[in-house]
Design a protein around this motif. Sequence first.
Motif, PDB file in Angstrom:
ATOM      1  N   ARG A 200       0.835  -1.201   0.000  1.00 44.75           N
ATOM      2  CA  ARG A 200       0.000   0.000   0.000  1.00 44.75           C
ATOM      3  C   ARG A 200       0.870   1.252   0.000  1.00 44.75           C
ATOM      4  N   GLN A 201       0.601   2.145  -0.936  1.00 46.30           N
ATOM      5  CA  GLN A 201       1.351   3.391  -0.993  1.00 46.30           C
ATOM      6  C   GLN A 201       0.798   4.352   0.037  1.00 46.30           C
ATOM      7  N   GLY A 202       1.674   4.868   0.879  1.00 45.76           N
ATOM      8  CA  GLY A 202       1.252   5.801   1.911  1.00 45.76           C
ATOM      9  C   GLY A 202       0.362   5.162   2.961  1.00 45.76           C
ATOM     10  N   GLY A 203       0.263   3.858   2.948  1.00 44.76           N
ATOM     11  CA  GLY A 203      -0.551   3.160   3.922  1.00 44.76           C
ATOM     12  C   GLY A 203      -2.013   3.034   3.570  1.00 44.76           C
ATOM     13  N   PHE A 204      -2.466   3.679   2.477  1.00 45.45           N
ATOM     14  CA  PHE A 204      -3.888   3.608   2.167  1.00 45.45           C
ATOM     15  C   PHE A 204      -4.226   3.312   0.710  1.00 45.45           C
ATOM     16  N   LEU A 205      -3.374   3.659  -0.224  1.00 49.16           N
ATOM     17  CA  LEU A 205      -3.654   3.345  -1.629  1.00 49.16           C
ATOM     18  C   LEU A 205      -3.340   1.875  -1.884  1.00 49.16           C
TER      19      LEU A 205
END
Length: 190
Positions: A45-50
């Motif tokens: 996950r990019q940035g923890g959410f994407l």
Amino acid sequence: MAITRPNPAWWLYYQYGGTLPERYREWVLHDATCSGAEIADFTERQGGFLPPQFDALGPGTDLVTVTVGGNDVDLVRTAVGCLNAFPEPVGRSCADALTSDGDELARRIDGISGHFGAALDDIAHRAPHAKIVVAGYATYIRPGGCYPKEPVWARDADYLQASVDRLSGMLAEQAAAHGAEFVDIGAVSR
């Protein structure tokens, strides 16, 4: 009526904001690109959410375009560190600093090469029928720079663009080694 896919160079134009012609409107496009992405964001996950970008891949995927690496080697932050408000000799050359003990950016670029090659193999595994197109990076700084309009000394400007070119060269080498097509954006942006 069969729909013919545009050549990769045109497809990259569409990916980077060009308008997709009406004859291709029925295509289902899954754009998983995200500014600031790194190779790890393909599977994490990019940035923890994407969601991971590879979640968009599957057996029905027929075209994958990839440009990555600049964020992995911290290229933008490095370039910002090269800004000099005053002409030489006031200030410090980032090229001198980054090459005082070997070439730091070259080490970083070489360090991600295997990770990028593995990512291309993973794409081919997840989307076995897809054509994989790797787009290199553009020419961002003209030879000698453009001081003072762009406050980067000439030798630093040349070092930064040479590093961008080295990154594109690595992408091209890995694309060739892993069965992907490479599109040289640098050549058309000079």
